[in-house]
Scaffold this active site. Structure first.
Site, PDB file in Angstrom:
ATOM      1  N   CYS A  37      31.903-109.878  -6.490  1.00 57.90           N
ATOM      2  CA  CYS A  37      32.833-110.351  -6.147  1.00 57.90           C
ATOM      3  C   CYS A  37      32.935-111.917  -6.110  1.00 57.90           C
ATOM      4  CB  CYS A  37      33.051-110.082  -4.716  1.00 57.90           C
ATOM      5  SG  CYS A  37      33.983-108.319  -4.495  1.00 57.90           S
TER       6      CYS A  37
HETATM    7  N1  CO8 Z   1      40.144 -92.748   7.410  1.00 60.64           N
HETATM    8  C1  CO8 Z   1      39.966 -92.347   8.802  1.00 60.64           C
HETATM    9  N2  CO8 Z   1      38.939 -92.559   9.319  1.00 60.64           N
HETATM   10  C2  CO8 Z   1      37.995 -93.236   8.662  1.00 60.64           C
HETATM   11  C3  CO8 Z   1      38.064 -93.715   7.216  1.00 60.64           C
HETATM   12  C4  CO8 Z   1      39.389 -93.253   6.719  1.00 60.64           C
HETATM   13  N3  CO8 Z   1      39.739 -93.617   5.420  1.00 60.64           N
HETATM   14  N4  CO8 Z   1      37.176 -94.177   6.712  1.00 60.64           N
HETATM   15  C5  CO8 Z   1      36.226 -94.224   7.812  1.00 60.64           C
HETATM   16  N5  CO8 Z   1      36.692 -93.805   8.841  1.00 60.64           N
HETATM   17  C6  CO8 Z   1      35.927 -93.482   9.996  1.00 60.64           C
HETATM   18  C7  CO8 Z   1      34.484 -93.454   9.961  1.00 60.64           C
HETATM   19  O1  CO8 Z   1      34.009 -92.374   9.578  1.00 60.64           O
HETATM   20  C8  CO8 Z   1      34.091 -93.953  11.499  1.00 60.64           C
HETATM   21  O2  CO8 Z   1      34.195 -92.884  12.351  1.00 60.64           O
HETATM   22  P1  CO8 Z   1      33.131 -92.785  13.345  1.00 60.64           P
HETATM   23  O3  CO8 Z   1      33.321 -94.003  14.385  1.00 60.64           O
HETATM   24  O4  CO8 Z   1      33.318 -91.533  14.178  1.00 60.64           O
HETATM   25  O5  CO8 Z   1      31.806 -92.929  13.021  1.00 60.64           O
HETATM   26  C9  CO8 Z   1      35.074 -94.837  12.014  1.00 60.64           C
HETATM   27  O6  CO8 Z   1      36.395 -94.537  11.169  1.00 60.64           O
HETATM   28  C10 CO8 Z   1      34.496 -96.298  11.563  1.00 60.64           C
HETATM   29  O7  CO8 Z   1      34.343 -96.586  10.487  1.00 60.64           O
HETATM   30  P2  CO8 Z   1      33.574 -97.812  10.017  1.00 60.64           P
HETATM   31  O8  CO8 Z   1      32.552 -98.346  10.907  1.00 60.64           O
HETATM   32  O9  CO8 Z   1      33.120 -97.655   8.361  1.00 60.64           O
HETATM   33  O10 CO8 Z   1      34.759 -98.680   9.690  1.00 60.64           O
HETATM   34  P3  CO8 Z   1      34.733-100.217   9.725  1.00 60.64           P
HETATM   35  O11 CO8 Z   1      35.801-100.751  10.885  1.00 60.64           O
HETATM   36  O12 CO8 Z   1      33.618-100.921   9.522  1.00 60.64           O
HETATM   37  O13 CO8 Z   1      35.839-100.811   8.610  1.00 60.64           O
HETATM   38  C11 CO8 Z   1      35.658-101.412   6.275  1.00 60.64           C
HETATM   39  C12 CO8 Z   1      35.421-100.074   7.218  1.00 60.64           C
HETATM   40  C13 CO8 Z   1      37.158-101.558   6.177  1.00 60.64           C
HETATM   41  C14 CO8 Z   1      35.090-101.135   4.978  1.00 60.64           C
HETATM   42  C15 CO8 Z   1      34.855-102.626   6.754  1.00 60.64           C
HETATM   43  O14 CO8 Z   1      33.673-102.238   7.192  1.00 60.64           O
HETATM   44  C16 CO8 Z   1      34.924-103.737   5.761  1.00 60.64           C
HETATM   45  O15 CO8 Z   1      36.080-104.118   5.083  1.00 60.64           O
HETATM   46  N6  CO8 Z   1      33.760-104.455   5.663  1.00 60.64           N
HETATM   47  C17 CO8 Z   1      33.667-105.339   4.645  1.00 60.64           C
HETATM   48  C18 CO8 Z   1      33.355-105.138   3.449  1.00 60.64           C
HETATM   49  C19 CO8 Z   1      33.294-106.057   2.253  1.00 60.64           C
HETATM   50  O16 CO8 Z   1      33.612-107.261   2.326  1.00 60.64           O
HETATM   51  N7  CO8 Z   1      32.810-105.707   1.323  1.00 60.64           N
HETATM   52  C20 CO8 Z   1      32.783-106.483   0.058  1.00 60.64           C
HETATM   53  C21 CO8 Z   1      32.425-105.539  -1.038  1.00 60.64           C
HETATM   54  S1  CO8 Z   1      33.565-105.995  -2.518  1.00 60.64           S
HETATM   55  C22 CO8 Z   1      32.267-106.693  -3.451  1.00 60.64           C
HETATM   56  O17 CO8 Z   1      31.306-107.379  -2.984  1.00 60.64           O
HETATM   57  C23 CO8 Z   1      32.552-106.442  -4.975  1.00 60.64           C
HETATM   58  C24 CO8 Z   1      31.625-105.237  -5.252  1.00 60.64           C
HETATM   59  C25 CO8 Z   1      31.888-104.967  -7.061  1.00 60.64           C
HETATM   60  C26 CO8 Z   1      33.288-104.219  -6.954  1.00 60.64           C
HETATM   61  C27 CO8 Z   1      33.296-103.309  -7.851  1.00 60.64           C
HETATM   62  C28 CO8 Z   1      34.502-102.498  -8.172  1.00 60.64           C
HETATM   63  C29 CO8 Z   1      34.558-101.269  -7.562  1.00 60.64           C
END
Ligand code: CO8
Length: 373
Positions: free
Chosen positions: A156
């Site tokens: 990223c």
């Molecule tokens: N629908 C419904 N429920 C869901 C879903 C969904 N789609 N997904 C997860 N849940 C549930 C989970 O199972 C969990 O349930 P429980 O509490 O019962 O265990 C609950 O929702 C909460 O899940 P999370 O803790 O995972 O949710 P978050 O609040 O943490 O949100 C995010 C998830 C949105 C992913 C968030 O953590 C986030 O955005 N984090 C930052 C990520 C980030 O910045 N990443 C950078 C990556 S990009 C990068 O560096 C480039 C890489 C190269 C790219 C390559 C191309 C592909």
């Protein structure tokens, strides 16, 4: 040393939109098909049923409302769940080069430059279509540019890391005009079958022209005051796809060969790293965070950007201070902060200072401090 400016930016926007509602509808059909196919194993307790995704969760957790993709039908086919691209012959322009050339033409037009004015092309993105020849050299040829081209990948942070290379090359006098392109075909490396991340990414390409201030003629120019890069190893965002896979006899479709992350850990760990990085980079330029007119931040998560701004200036991030494009484009890997810059810079006044900042896998963080001329 030469003064260096960004004299033009360009954006390639793919033709297809996938809304959260469309995405969730196809994902849930995939889940139902899988659960029906494995009903016996699920009944015996040998397999966990897959759970549905939800539009409400996606919008609340990330701020993403839709994404653009180059190919939509394959992604939304519940029996496939990844894009369908036609293989091209060696004598045809590759897809990555094609979208880079489109964005590059727009950036060059904004800068008032021709392809032949460019003497270095940096193709910098989170994924490369092939190992070699470099995508950058194919793009260089398609544009009629001179000098040299090379590919680089810092996930990223690819765009900001490339901007530092371009800045140093122009500042030192080694290059006159460097083109940075960030073709991000994230749809090909996203795991669309994984509920935790299927909503995260979108396709796009950005392009930036970096040249000596003395040769710049465009109406809008941004002097680069400084760049700063940092990395710190983490496995929390990882993809094991690579040229060793065949020799390791590993399954090319295994889960670890596409994007995966510990999203919550990334969120918690990267916010303080990014805020401290920006603050110390500004400090080195005798600037306070409150003196910055606009922050063009990496576009991974709305809440992350709000927290970073809160740490920097102590208040809520308004769209004027830290514009959001994530809602429309989703996470476009390295292109996100550049799209924000491209879309939300024209209204600033001469003398206004802004910061472009990316953060992501590696971990990696890169900042570029600019001032409008
Ligand atoms: N629908 C419904 N429920 C869901 C879903 C969904 N789609 N997904 C997860 N849940 C549930 C989970 O199972 C969990 O349930 P429980 O509490 O019962 O265990 C609950 O929702 C909460 O899940 P999370 O803790 O995972 O949710 P978050 O609040 O943490 O949100 C995010 C998830 C949105 C992913 C968030 O953590 C986030 O955005 N984090 C930052 C990520 C980030 O910045 N990443 C950078 C990556 S990009 C990068 O560096 C480039 C890489 C190269 C790219 C390559 C191309 C592909």
């Amino acid at each position: 040393m030469h003064s260096v400016v960004i004299s033009g930016t360009g954006l390639y926007q793919p033709p297809h939109t996938i809304t959260n509602a469309e995405l969730v509808e196809s994902f849930n059909r995939y889940v139902d098909l899988q659960n029906a196919q494995h009903a016996d194993a699920i009944a015996r307790g040998e397999r966990e049923p897959l759970a549905h995704s939800s539009v409400e969760f996606i919008e609340k957790a990330s701020g993403i409302k839709q994404r653009y993709v180059i190919e939509k039908d394959g992604v939304l086919d519940p029996r496939r769940m990844y894009p369908r691209f036609q293989e091209r012959g060696d004598d045809q322009l590759s897809l990555m080069a094609e979208i880079a050339v489109d964005a590059a033409h727009k950036a060059l037009a904004a800068a008032g430059k021709k392809g032949s004015d460019v003497d270095a092309v940096l193709c910098s993105a989170a994924n490369m279509q092939r190992a070699y020849p470099a995508m950058a050299i194919e793009i260089q040829q398609a544009l009629g540019a001179g000098g040299y081209g090379f590919d680089m990948n810092v996930a990223c942070s690819s765009a900001t890391f490339a901007l530092e290379q371009a800045y140093n090359a122009v500042r030192s006098g080694a290059s006159r005009c460097v083109l940075v392109v960030n073709p991000e075909i994230t749809s090909a490396h996203l795991e669309w079958k994984d509920r935790d991340c299927h909503f995260i990414f979108g396709d796009v390409c950005t392009a930036i022209v970096v040249e000596r201030a003395e040769t710049a003629t465009s109406a809008e120019q941004w002097e680069i005051l400084g760049t700063r890069l940092a990395t710190q190893f983490s496995n929390n965002i990882r993809n094991n796809f690579g040229f060793m896979n065949r020799s390791e006899d590993s399954d090319p479709l295994a889960r670890d060969k596409t994007f995966r992350q510990e999203g919550r850990k990334v969120f918690k760990e990267v916010v303080p790293i990014a805020a401290a990085h920006i603050e110390s980079h500004l400090g080195a330029q005798d600037l306070q965070p409150s003196q910055v007119r606009r922050y063009w931040l990496h576009q991974a998560n709305l809440g992350m950007n709000q927290l970073i701004i809160k740490k920097l200036v102590g208040g809520e991030a308004g769209s004027d201070q830290a514009p959001l494009i994530l809602d429309e484009f989703a996470n476009t890997a390295s292109a996100g902060s550049i799209i924000a810059f491209h879309r939300h810079k024209a209204d600033l006044a001469a003398g206004d200072v802004g910061v472009i900042c990316s953060f992501g896998a590696g971990y990696s963080v890169g900042s570029v401090i600019v001032r409008k001329r």
